[in-house]
Design a protein around this motif. Structure first.
Motif, PDB file in Angstrom:
ATOM      1  N   UNK A  27       0.824  -1.218   0.000  1.00  0.00           N
ATOM      2  CA  UNK A  27       0.000   0.000   0.000  1.00  0.00           C
ATOM      3  C   UNK A  27       0.853   1.260   0.000  1.00  0.00           C
ATOM      4  N   UNK A  28       2.155   1.111   0.250  1.00  0.00           N
ATOM      5  CA  UNK A  28       3.045   2.270   0.178  1.00  0.00           C
ATOM      6  C   UNK A  28       3.228   2.729  -1.261  1.00  0.00           C
ATOM      7  N   UNK A  29       2.870   1.866  -2.196  1.00  0.00           N
ATOM      8  CA  UNK A  29       3.103   2.199  -3.601  1.00  0.00           C
ATOM      9  C   UNK A  29       1.885   2.918  -4.169  1.00  0.00           C
ATOM     10  N   UNK A  30       2.084   4.140  -4.672  1.00  0.00           N
ATOM     11  CA  UNK A  30       0.967   4.858  -5.270  1.00  0.00           C
ATOM     12  C   UNK A  30       0.344   4.022  -6.391  1.00  0.00           C
ATOM     13  N   UNK A  31      -0.959   3.961  -6.402  1.00  0.00           N
ATOM     14  CA  UNK A  31      -1.643   3.189  -7.436  1.00  0.00           C
ATOM     15  C   UNK A  31      -2.021   1.798  -6.970  1.00  0.00           C
ATOM     16  N   UNK A  32      -1.534   1.387  -5.804  1.00  0.00           N
ATOM     17  CA  UNK A  32      -1.909   0.071  -5.272  1.00  0.00           C
ATOM     18  C   UNK A  32      -2.791   0.258  -4.036  1.00  0.00           C
ATOM     19  N   UNK A  33      -4.058  -0.049  -4.198  1.00  0.00           N
ATOM     20  CA  UNK A  33      -4.994  -0.011  -3.078  1.00  0.00           C
ATOM     21  C   UNK A  33      -5.205  -1.426  -2.578  1.00  0.00           C
ATOM     22  N   UNK A  34      -6.059  -1.588  -1.581  1.00  0.00           N
ATOM     23  CA  UNK A  34      -6.299  -2.923  -1.014  1.00  0.00           C
ATOM     24  C   UNK A  34      -6.787  -3.936  -2.054  1.00  0.00           C
ATOM     25  N   UNK A  35      -7.634  -3.464  -2.956  1.00  0.00           N
ATOM     26  CA  UNK A  35      -8.204  -4.394  -3.942  1.00  0.00           C
ATOM     27  C   UNK A  35      -7.116  -4.937  -4.862  1.00  0.00           C
ATOM     28  N   UNK A  36      -6.270  -4.028  -5.337  1.00  0.00           N
ATOM     29  CA  UNK A  36      -5.198  -4.451  -6.261  1.00  0.00           C
ATOM     30  C   UNK A  36      -4.187  -5.327  -5.520  1.00  0.00           C
ATOM     31  N   UNK A  37      -3.857  -4.968  -4.292  1.00  0.00           N
ATOM     32  CA  UNK A  37      -2.886  -5.759  -3.534  1.00  0.00           C
ATOM     33  C   UNK A  37      -3.385  -7.195  -3.406  1.00  0.00           C
ATOM     34  N   UNK A  38      -4.673  -7.307  -3.121  1.00  0.00           N
ATOM     35  CA  UNK A  38      -5.291  -8.628  -2.960  1.00  0.00           C
ATOM     36  C   UNK A  38      -5.246  -9.393  -4.289  1.00  0.00           C
ATOM     37  N   UNK A  39      -5.564  -8.683  -5.360  1.00  0.00           N
ATOM     38  CA  UNK A  39      -5.564  -9.281  -6.692  1.00  0.00           C
ATOM     39  C   UNK A  39      -4.164  -9.794  -7.055  1.00  0.00           C
ATOM     40  N   UNK A  40      -3.152  -8.976  -6.844  1.00  0.00           N
ATOM     41  CA  UNK A  40      -1.780  -9.361  -7.208  1.00  0.00           C
ATOM     42  C   UNK A  40      -1.321 -10.555  -6.364  1.00  0.00           C
ATOM     43  N   UNK A  41      -1.746 -10.563  -5.133  1.00  0.00           N
ATOM     44  CA  UNK A  41      -1.388 -11.664  -4.229  1.00  0.00           C
ATOM     45  C   UNK A  41      -2.043 -12.964  -4.691  1.00  0.00           C
ATOM     46  N   UNK A  42      -3.334 -12.879  -4.969  1.00  0.00           N
ATOM     47  CA  UNK A  42      -4.077 -14.106  -5.301  1.00  0.00           C
ATOM     48  C   UNK A  42      -3.709 -14.649  -6.674  1.00  0.00           C
ATOM     49  N   UNK A  43      -3.496 -13.736  -7.636  1.00  0.00           N
ATOM     50  CA  UNK A  43      -3.236 -14.213  -8.993  1.00  0.00           C
ATOM     51  C   UNK A  43      -1.758 -14.501  -9.253  1.00  0.00           C
ATOM     52  N   UNK A  44      -0.879 -13.702  -8.620  1.00  0.00           N
ATOM     53  CA  UNK A  44       0.546 -13.804  -8.972  1.00  0.00           C
ATOM     54  C   UNK A  44       1.430 -14.157  -7.780  1.00  0.00           C
ATOM     55  N   UNK A  45       0.836 -14.282  -6.613  1.00  0.00           N
ATOM     56  CA  UNK A  45       1.620 -14.604  -5.420  1.00  0.00           C
ATOM     57  C   UNK A  45       2.515 -13.464  -4.966  1.00  0.00           C
TER      58      UNK A  45
END
Ligand SMILES: [Zn+2]
Ligand SMILES: [Zn+2]
Length: 504
Positions: A27-45
């Motif tokens: 979440x420290x990265x601009x452009x990454x909110x909770x939804x995207x963080x979750x998506x990147x985790x689930x799809x790409x680990x």
């Protein structure tokens, strides 16, 4: 508070429920909110910023639901920014550390003189490392104390003239022991800036002199003519002593040569704080508690400026609650005659540049700060227009944290600050130097431009707690770096003068 203004806490809370804790750093990265963080985790680990960078570089983000090439690019840029901002630490974090180290080293009876140097002594808003100079009759005793401080993670080197350590936060600190007769020259040399020192050396050459960390010497005979104090180093070069905050080669050497250095604002010139939050919105204390604290600090006036209604997370005030607060302030005022209490607001500048509260109610206030807290995602042109429109409201007195930057966290929103400065001049609005260490906004360079454009400044802490009222020192440092003098700062004025200005 900052967290509320950035929405960071609510993002954290949301994410914590959905994904493992390690992901929070994403979440420290601009452009990454909770939804995207979750998506990147689930799809790409993706579990860390390193993982995220790798995935983005390989182009694996684009194509996921709701993620385009542009977002991927934005995330990569955000990671770069995050890395870069990690390198420098805010003055607000390092100054207390420097003070602690100096106080501890002073416990050694062998220490005769001690001072920080480098960008910290110049009170730059962020610093990369810290230099401390010391004169000691027992160098190794000082060095041993230094490398065994509890916050030391690693000793990079240790010797009788220089030791270097990394703190647990991976921040480098160098301690140098210098001979007493060169302390002034060493302090001058290690305080910098580099550009300032290059310019000084050019002046020295013209006078047949050499300057080094050991002193000022005659080129012809190598005779040492200065070095014990900084003052004599400057004097040997035909200059008066230049305050460290000015040493950036931004005209200070010319000004010193011509005897026209500014008489810089001092912390003791500040007569009040015009941006304070109370319990009415997201502050920690009641109005009365704040007033008592301000009296203790020796202030002649303060302004209570809570948030306005659109900042729901900060319990921003609507018309009705603001009216009650004004009433409370007026009634408390009757019990205090040593301090003037201004009833104010930090009113949100809405997306279209209108204000979050109607003029009818703003007219009942003594002071109005207008600030942008949301909707950063617009073009520079739109943002500039938005802010300028707010400045043209006749009730606005101060533009709060004009660029919205948060050091170590994010750049400001895109805004043409020159146009804003011009508009502020036309409308007679003061620009804030927000003293909150992460903000220091306006920064030094823009504050100098504002002054030269004839714009007044207000240096405010934006305090939400008692402790934060002490942030004033950082705002004053930023002002000093911007060549600001007492008469440029509305809250360095006498109360009558300020009231006259507010009413004009
Ligand atoms: Zn604000
Ligand atoms: Zn505020």
């Amino acid at each position: 508070m900052e967290f509320i203004e950035t929405g960071r806490i609510s993002d954290h809370e949301k994410l914590k429920k959905e994904v493992p804790l390690g992901l929070l750093e994403l979440l420290s990265i601009p452009g990454v909110g909770p939804k995207k963080a979750k998506l990147f985790y689930e799809r790409l680990g993706v579990k860390s910023i390193g993982d995220l960078e790798e995935a983005a570089r390989k182009g694996m983000l684009a194509g996921l639901p709701g993620v385009g090439a542009k977002t991927e690019e934005k995330i990569l840029k955000g990671i770069l920014l995050w890395r870069k901002s990690r390198e420098r630490r805010s003055l607000g974090r390092i100054l207390p550390l420097a003070q602690e180290i100096i106080n501890r080293l002073k416990e050694s009876p062998s220490v005769r003189r001690i001072s920080p140097a480098g960008s910290l002594r110049r009170m730059k808003d962020t610093v990369k490392d810290l230099d401390i100079l010391v004169v000691s009759t027992e160098p190794m005793d000082v060095m041993e104390r230094f490398v065994s401080f509890p916050f030391v993670m690693e000793v990079l080197g240790m010797g009788p003239t220089k030791s270097s350590i990394l703190t647990k936060d991976a921040f480098q600190i160098d301690l140098r022991v210098v001979p007493e007769e060169s302390f002034g020259a060493a302090l001058q040399y290690f305080t910098g800036s580099k550009n300032h020192n290059i310019h000084l050396r050019q002046i020295a050459v013209k006078r047949g002199l050499k300057v080094s960390e050991y002193g000022v010497f005659k080129e012809s005979s190598n005779e040492k003519i200065a070095g014990y104090t900084e003052e004599e180093v400057y004097e040997a070069l035909g200059l008066v002593w230049i305050p460290p905050e000015l040493r950036e080669d931004r005209g200070e050497i010319e000004a010193a040569l011509e005897g026209r250095l500014p008489k810089l604002l001092e912390l003791s010139d500040i007569k009040g704080d015009l941006h304070i939050h109370s319990k009415w919105s997201d502050g920690a204390h009641t109005v009365e508690e704040l007033i008592q604290k301000a009296i203790e600090k020796g202030y002649k006036y303060i302004a209570i400026t809570d948030h306005s209604k659109s900042l729901g997370v900060a319990r921003g005030l609507d018309e009705e609650r603001l009216l009650s607060q004004i009433e409370e302030i007026r009634s408390i005022q009757q019990r205090y005659n040593s301090i003037k209490i201004f009833a104010g607001i930090e009113v949100d500048i809405l997306q279209d540049g209108s204000l979050d509260l109607p003029n009818e109610i703003l007219s009942k206030l003594d002071i109005v700060i207008a600030s942008v807290h949301s909707g950063f995602n617009m073009s520079q042109e739109e943002m500039t227009h938005r802010i300028c429109k707010a400045l043209s409201n006749p009730y606005v007195d101060i533009l709060g944290h004009p660029t919205g930057r948060l050091l170590e966290e994010r750049n400001g929103y895109p805004v043409d600050i020159m146009t804003v400065i011009q508009k502020a001049r036309e409308e007679g609005v003061a620009l804030e130097i927000n003293a909150y260490p992460q903000r220091l906004d306006l920064n030094d360079v823009n504050a100098k431009i504002a002054k030269e454009s004839g714009v007044k400044l207000a240096i405010n802490t934006d305090a939400h707690t008692f402790g934060q009222l002490d942030f004033m020192v950082f705002g004053v440092a930023t002002a000093r770096r911007g060549w600001i003098e007492k008469e440029d700062v509305i809250n360095a004025w006498e109360v009558d003068e300020l009231i006259k200005w507010l009413n004009s």
